[in-house]
Enzyme design. Structure first.
Site, PDB file in Angstrom:
ATOM      1  N   LYS A   1     -60.186  38.472  66.219  1.00 48.28           N
ATOM      2  CA  LYS A   1     -60.472  39.594  67.134  1.00 48.28           C
ATOM      3  C   LYS A   1     -59.986  39.270  68.555  1.00 48.28           C
ATOM      4  O   LYS A   1     -59.328  40.082  69.182  1.00 48.28           O
ATOM      5  CB  LYS A   1     -61.983  39.890  67.167  1.00 48.28           C
ATOM      6  CG  LYS A   1     -62.575  40.212  65.801  1.00 48.28           C
ATOM      7  CD  LYS A   1     -64.057  40.519  65.895  1.00 48.28           C
ATOM      8  CE  LYS A   1     -64.928  39.377  66.406  1.00 48.28           C
ATOM      9  NZ  LYS A   1     -64.964  38.178  65.525  1.00 48.28           N
TER      10      LYS A   1
ATOM     11  N   ARG B   1     -73.099  44.033  67.640  1.00 46.07           N
ATOM     12  CA  ARG B   1     -73.252  42.944  66.685  1.00 46.07           C
ATOM     13  C   ARG B   1     -74.316  43.260  65.641  1.00 46.07           C
ATOM     14  O   ARG B   1     -74.515  42.517  64.702  1.00 46.07           O
ATOM     15  CB  ARG B   1     -73.731  41.769  67.467  1.00 46.07           C
ATOM     16  CG  ARG B   1     -73.075  40.430  67.492  1.00 46.07           C
ATOM     17  CD  ARG B   1     -71.754  40.250  66.942  1.00 46.07           C
ATOM     18  NE  ARG B   1     -71.428  38.855  66.928  1.00 46.07           N
ATOM     19  CZ  ARG B   1     -70.597  38.264  67.777  1.00 46.07           C
ATOM     20  NH1 ARG B   1     -69.954  38.949  68.681  1.00 46.07           N
ATOM     21  NH2 ARG B   1     -70.380  36.980  67.688  1.00 46.07           N
TER      22      ARG B   1
ATOM     23  N   ARG C   1     -59.537  25.797  65.897  1.00 43.08           N
ATOM     24  CA  ARG C   1     -59.376  26.533  67.164  1.00 43.08           C
ATOM     25  C   ARG C   1     -59.584  25.609  68.365  1.00 43.08           C
ATOM     26  O   ARG C   1     -60.491  24.782  68.382  1.00 43.08           O
ATOM     27  CB  ARG C   1     -60.374  27.685  67.236  1.00 43.08           C
ATOM     28  CG  ARG C   1     -60.362  28.359  68.614  1.00 43.08           C
ATOM     29  CD  ARG C   1     -61.059  29.675  68.642  1.00 43.08           C
ATOM     30  NE  ARG C   1     -62.423  29.614  68.180  1.00 43.08           N
ATOM     31  CZ  ARG C   1     -63.177  30.692  67.967  1.00 43.08           C
ATOM     32  NH1 ARG C   1     -62.667  31.893  68.155  1.00 43.08           N
ATOM     33  NH2 ARG C   1     -64.415  30.568  67.551  1.00 43.08           N
TER      34      ARG C   1
ATOM     35  N   ARG D   1     -64.717  24.803  71.143  1.00 47.12           N
ATOM     36  CA  ARG D   1     -65.955  25.506  71.460  1.00 47.12           C
ATOM     37  C   ARG D   1     -67.134  24.800  70.809  1.00 47.12           C
ATOM     38  O   ARG D   1     -67.044  24.374  69.660  1.00 47.12           O
ATOM     39  CB  ARG D   1     -65.884  26.964  70.953  1.00 47.12           C
ATOM     40  CG  ARG D   1     -65.433  27.931  72.014  1.00 47.12           C
ATOM     41  CD  ARG D   1     -65.141  29.301  71.491  1.00 47.12           C
ATOM     42  NE  ARG D   1     -66.204  29.918  70.700  1.00 47.12           N
ATOM     43  CZ  ARG D   1     -66.174  31.179  70.284  1.00 47.12           C
ATOM     44  NH1 ARG D   1     -65.149  31.957  70.613  1.00 47.12           N
ATOM     45  NH2 ARG D   1     -67.145  31.676  69.549  1.00 47.12           N
TER      46      ARG D   1
ATOM     47  N   ARG E   1     -73.125  30.845  61.863  1.00 49.81           N
ATOM     48  CA  ARG E   1     -72.542  32.088  62.410  1.00 49.81           C
ATOM     49  C   ARG E   1     -72.081  33.017  61.307  1.00 49.81           C
ATOM     50  O   ARG E   1     -72.239  34.237  61.414  1.00 49.81           O
ATOM     51  CB  ARG E   1     -71.370  31.744  63.332  1.00 49.81           C
ATOM     52  CG  ARG E   1     -71.839  31.148  64.653  1.00 49.81           C
ATOM     53  CD  ARG E   1     -70.711  30.483  65.404  1.00 49.81           C
ATOM     54  NE  ARG E   1     -69.639  31.374  65.755  1.00 49.81           N
ATOM     55  CZ  ARG E   1     -68.381  30.986  65.980  1.00 49.81           C
ATOM     56  NH1 ARG E   1     -68.054  29.706  65.859  1.00 49.81           N
ATOM     57  NH2 ARG E   1     -67.477  31.862  66.305  1.00 49.81           N
TER      58      ARG E   1
HETATM   59  P1  AP5 Z   1     -59.987  34.162  67.295  1.00 50.56           P
HETATM   60  O1  AP5 Z   1     -59.050  35.220  67.737  1.00 50.56           O
HETATM   61  O2  AP5 Z   1     -60.559  33.245  68.344  1.00 50.56           O
HETATM   62  O3  AP5 Z   1     -61.128  34.790  66.372  1.00 50.56           O
HETATM   63  P2  AP5 Z   1     -62.359  35.737  66.732  1.00 50.56           P
HETATM   64  O4  AP5 Z   1     -62.451  36.763  65.669  1.00 50.56           O
HETATM   65  O5  AP5 Z   1     -62.267  36.213  68.159  1.00 50.56           O
HETATM   66  O6  AP5 Z   1     -63.512  34.682  66.537  1.00 50.56           O
HETATM   67  P3  AP5 Z   1     -64.797  34.321  67.409  1.00 50.56           P
HETATM   68  O7  AP5 Z   1     -65.321  33.042  66.815  1.00 50.56           O
HETATM   69  O8  AP5 Z   1     -64.487  34.283  68.879  1.00 50.56           O
HETATM   70  O9  AP5 Z   1     -65.708  35.495  67.097  1.00 50.56           O
HETATM   71  P4  AP5 Z   1     -67.207  35.502  67.187  1.00 50.56           P
HETATM   72  O10 AP5 Z   1     -67.433  36.941  66.968  1.00 50.56           O
HETATM   73  O11 AP5 Z   1     -67.959  34.573  66.327  1.00 50.56           O
HETATM   74  O12 AP5 Z   1     -67.494  34.886  68.639  1.00 50.56           O
HETATM   75  P5  AP5 Z   1     -67.864  35.546  70.036  1.00 50.56           P
HETATM   76  O13 AP5 Z   1     -67.112  34.819  71.065  1.00 50.56           O
HETATM   77  O14 AP5 Z   1     -67.798  37.028  69.977  1.00 50.56           O
HETATM   78  O15 AP5 Z   1     -59.226  33.285  66.188  1.00 50.56           O
HETATM   79  C1  AP5 Z   1     -59.841  32.146  65.611  1.00 50.56           C
HETATM   80  C2  AP5 Z   1     -58.770  31.035  65.386  1.00 50.56           C
HETATM   81  O16 AP5 Z   1     -57.834  31.487  64.403  1.00 50.56           O
HETATM   82  C3  AP5 Z   1     -57.949  30.689  66.633  1.00 50.56           C
HETATM   83  O17 AP5 Z   1     -57.706  29.317  66.652  1.00 50.56           O
HETATM   84  C4  AP5 Z   1     -56.629  31.459  66.452  1.00 50.56           C
HETATM   85  O18 AP5 Z   1     -55.543  30.802  67.061  1.00 50.56           O
HETATM   86  C5  AP5 Z   1     -56.503  31.486  64.935  1.00 50.56           C
HETATM   87  N1  AP5 Z   1     -55.871  32.711  64.432  1.00 50.56           N
HETATM   88  C6  AP5 Z   1     -56.138  33.986  64.827  1.00 50.56           C
HETATM   89  N2  AP5 Z   1     -55.394  34.857  64.116  1.00 50.56           N
HETATM   90  C7  AP5 Z   1     -54.650  34.115  63.237  1.00 50.56           C
HETATM   91  C8  AP5 Z   1     -53.694  34.438  62.232  1.00 50.56           C
HETATM   92  N3  AP5 Z   1     -53.326  35.703  61.970  1.00 50.56           N
HETATM   93  N4  AP5 Z   1     -53.155  33.422  61.510  1.00 50.56           N
HETATM   94  C9  AP5 Z   1     -53.511  32.154  61.763  1.00 50.56           C
HETATM   95  N5  AP5 Z   1     -54.387  31.768  62.708  1.00 50.56           N
HETATM   96  C10 AP5 Z   1     -54.974  32.738  63.440  1.00 50.56           C
HETATM   97  O19 AP5 Z   1     -69.439  35.203  70.140  1.00 50.56           O
HETATM   98  C11 AP5 Z   1     -69.887  33.875  70.323  1.00 50.56           C
HETATM   99  C12 AP5 Z   1     -71.414  33.872  70.403  1.00 50.56           C
HETATM  100  O20 AP5 Z   1     -71.852  34.663  71.539  1.00 50.56           O
HETATM  101  C13 AP5 Z   1     -72.146  34.500  69.210  1.00 50.56           C
HETATM  102  O21 AP5 Z   1     -72.317  33.583  68.157  1.00 50.56           O
HETATM  103  C14 AP5 Z   1     -73.479  34.909  69.866  1.00 50.56           C
HETATM  104  O22 AP5 Z   1     -74.315  33.795  70.047  1.00 50.56           O
HETATM  105  C15 AP5 Z   1     -73.045  35.381  71.239  1.00 50.56           C
HETATM  106  N6  AP5 Z   1     -72.752  36.840  71.270  1.00 50.56           N
HETATM  107  C16 AP5 Z   1     -71.548  37.423  71.520  1.00 50.56           C
HETATM  108  N7  AP5 Z   1     -71.640  38.764  71.460  1.00 50.56           N
HETATM  109  C17 AP5 Z   1     -72.948  39.040  71.179  1.00 50.56           C
HETATM  110  C18 AP5 Z   1     -73.676  40.247  70.971  1.00 50.56           C
HETATM  111  N8  AP5 Z   1     -73.062  41.445  71.044  1.00 50.56           N
HETATM  112  N9  AP5 Z   1     -74.988  40.163  70.696  1.00 50.56           N
HETATM  113  C19 AP5 Z   1     -75.626  38.973  70.620  1.00 50.56           C
HETATM  114  N10 AP5 Z   1     -74.995  37.783  70.779  1.00 50.56           N
HETATM  115  C20 AP5 Z   1     -73.659  37.820  71.063  1.00 50.56           C
END
Ligand code: AP5
Length: 218
Positions: free
Chosen positions: A13, A85, A121, A154, A165
């Site tokens: 994402k 979420r 990552r 991270r 997660r």
């Molecule tokens: P990446 O693009 O970083 O993936 P992502 O989907 O953004 O993954 P996240 O782990 O950031 O999502 P998340 O939803 O768990 O975390 P968030 O930061 O929102 O890609 C991942 C890896 O794959 C990278 O290394 C990339 O290079 C590689 N890659 C990507 N595409 C590829 C492809 N096509 N081929 C090969 N490799 C590829 O949330 C973190 C924490 O914050 C949560 O756990 C929670 O505690 C809190 N939080 C955030 N939002 C909320 C909310 N709304 N409510 C409550 N808590 C929240």
């Protein structure tokens, strides 16, 4: 356009949102990035959120509601990544007048691929650029290609936290697929393949939401 990017941790994402935001000229709002910045900055939100984020749990929705609302009204149009979420957050979003969503893009990726992506990552602590040690390594193998800062892993990308997660995603976030399907808003793309391949799929869907883009390019 006002679009939500939905998908499990590691679906890509953030990677896609950065590129799509630049391509369509719209803001990328990531609640994960907002929380990590608040934690790094030692703000009150950061202090309250840190334990949840590092444990792979959702931060209580009431901690995020005001900051999300403020940022959404500031931008008006956005790619929203990481929010909502759960169903309560989706219902909250529906109460914000004048911010009706055009669509929800669900990026579908299997669990094995997610774990491989998350464990490899690395991110830039300064500008948030996302890398992968095998799929998308930084130019010199360890530093950010944009600003030169040393990349970090991270805290919540450790194996045990990744498992937590994924469990939280299935319990709390996956029900949003049905929620948005029932509102006729959901579009699904396959999140496997190269970053460029996934980008092409995502951009095709988003073009349908962006009237300005169609006017400029037809
Ligand atoms: P990446 O693009 O970083 O993936 P992502 O989907 O953004 O993954 P996240 O782990 O950031 O999502 P998340 O939803 O768990 O975390 P968030 O930061 O929102 O890609 C991942 C890896 O794959 C990278 O290394 C990339 O290079 C590689 N890659 C990507 N595409 C590829 C492809 N096509 N081929 C090969 N490799 C590829 O949330 C973190 C924490 O914050 C949560 O756990 C929670 O505690 C809190 N939080 C955030 N939002 C909320 C909310 N709304 N409510 C409550 N808590 C929240």
């Amino acid at each position: 356009m006002r679009v939500v990017l939905l998908g499990p941790p590691g679906a890509g994402k953030g990677t896609q949102a950065e590129r799509l935001a630049e391509y369509f000229g719209v803001a990328h709002l990531s609640t994960g990035d907002m929380l990590r910045a608040a934690i790094a900055g030692g703000t009150e939100l950061g202090r309250q959120a840190e334990g949840y984020v590092n444990a792979g749990e959702l931060v209580p929705s009431e901690l995020l509601a005001d900051v999300v609302k403020e940022r959404l009204y500031e931008e008006g149009e956005f790619l929203l990544d990481g929010y909502p979420r759960n169903v309560a957050q989706a219902e909250f979003l529906e109460t914000l007048e004048g911010l009706t969503l055009d669509g929800v893009l669900y990026v579908n990726v299997d669990d094995d691929t997610l774990v491989r992506r998350l464990s490899g990552r690395r991110i830039c602590p300064e500008d948030g650029t996302i890398y992968h040690i095998e799929n998308d390594p930084p130019p010199n193998g360890k530093d950010c290609g944009v600003c030169g800062a040393e990349l970090i892993q991270r805290e919540d990308d450790r194996e045990e936290t990744v498992r937590r997660r994924l469990g939280v995603y299935k319990e709390e976030t996956e029900p949003l697929i049905k929620f948005y399907k029932s509102r006729g808003l959901l579009a699904e793309i396959d999140g496997k393949g190269t970053v460029d391949e996934v980008f092409t799929r995502a951009a095709e869907v988003l073009k349908g939401y962006d009237r300005g883009f169609a006017d400029d390019h037809c």
